[in-house]
Design a protein around this motif. Structure first.
Motif: not given
Length: 357
Positions: A245-246, A248-250, A252-255
């Motif tokens: 999850r961490a 995936e969140t990272c 998604a934030a820097h896509r």
């Protein structure tokens, strides 16, 4: 077929002193034993007073373990006695055969124990198939009822306790399962996944040294309240789940950082008249054009020709098939200069442009 009653008495009813064999018959693959009670009377189960006054008789059919690949059936004659106590709420009671079969049962105790072992090992359908091969003739629901009737095994407080939730009805009802991590067995099930029931259970069962739980805040609070000296750790599954999850969140934030960073891709975005995204103000278009101008000079310094850069950006239209240029379809030469790495040379067989149609 009459046979030796003492022989069958010792073979079938060994250890059961209150049963006598009267006759044995064998026909159609089934052996039937006719038996009756030996005692003169019996004690009332309510008041405990003994009575020998017979009120009635009836016959029970008890299925037993197979004998020499043949079915085995016991026809047991049961007497009903009249209770002699005037204060007893029970007027009559049946003759008990607790060592042979339970009240109202159709299987003997021996057959019930065998079905319990099959049900514990194989459960429903697989156990029913094995029981049919062994000649027991028990269905899957019979095996499951035998397993569910067994008492819960006694357990001791585990040293390493696993705490996790599970869905009784996904998205609506959840409970908590407690497991012994060292023994790999279920210890208890709590009705909810809140902190209160877990803390109460830990207080009633002291001795837990390590609590292996998921990342739920309610479980952390319940463990602190119920076992403050226990060490709280996360298991392997929840560690991998949290790491996934961490990541995936990272990502998604820097896509936006994962887009193509090549000079041609930067030049195409900068030179485009449209904003890069909906949130970009239109006033930044001049800044992008300045950046595109600077990038064009950078590409010229790398050896790319102006015509190749302009053709890639769409500033010069692709020639029609009827007006082939001398260098069309050829690889870039020293005169025209090489194009960027992701450019595709113009094919002489490309379809005609819109203007020539």
């Amino acid at each position: 077929m009459q046979t030796d009653a003492p022989f069958w008495d010792s073979l079938v009813f060994e250890g059961i002193d209150d049963v006598d064999v009267e006759a044995v018959t064998a026909a159609f693959g089934t052996v039937e034993v006719v038996a009756r009670g030996r005692a003169a009377g019996a004690a009332c189960p309510d008041c405990g007073r003994r009575s020998d006054r017979v009120h009635d008789r009836y016959q029970r059919r008890l299925k037993d373990l197979p004998l020499a690949e043949q079915g085995f059936l016991i026809r047991l004659t049961v007497r009903r006695f009249v209770c002699r106590s005037p204060d007893s709420p029970r007027r009559t009671f049946a003759e008990p055969f607790s060592q042979l079969a339970a009240p109202h049962a159709r299987f003997t105790m021996r057959l019930n124990h065998a079905l319990e072992r099959i049900g514990l090992a194989l459960a429903g359908r697989a156990g029913a198939r094995l029981a049919a091969q062994l000649g027991f003739g028990a269905g899957r629901m019979t095996l499951l009822r035998r397993v569910m009737a067994l008492p819960d095994p006694a357990f001791s407080t585990p040293r390493v306790l696993g705490v996790d939730d599970f869905a009784i009805r996904r998205g609506q009802t959840y409970s908590t399962v407690l497991t012994s991590v060292e023994d790999h067995r279920v210890v208890d099930v709590l009705p909810t996944r809140e902190a209160g029931p877990l803390a109460t259970w830990l207080i009633r069962h002291p001795g837990v040294e390590i609590i292996c739980r998921d990342r739920a805040g309610a479980y952390a609070e319940g463990a602190r309240r119920g076992a403050p000296d226990a060490l709280q750790v996360a298991d392997r599954f929840h560690l991998w789940q949290g790491l996934g999850r961490a990541v995936e969140t990272c990502v998604a934030a820097h896509r936006n950082c994962l887009r193509n960073p090549s000079p041609s891709g930067r030049l195409t975005r900068l030179a485009s008249g449209r904003p890069q995204d909906d949130s970009e103000p239109v006033g930044r278009r001049a800044e992008r054009k300045k950046a595109a101008h600077a990038l064009v000079h950078e590409l010229l310094a790398q050896g790319h020709s102006r015509r190749a850069i302009a053709r890639h950006l769409g500033w010069v239209s692709t020639p029609c098939s009827g007006t082939r240029t001398p260098n069309a379809g050829r690889t870039p030469s020293a005169t025209t200069g090489p194009g960027p790495a992701d450019w595709t040379p113009t094919s002489p067989n490309a379809p005609a442009c819109e203007a020539s149609r």
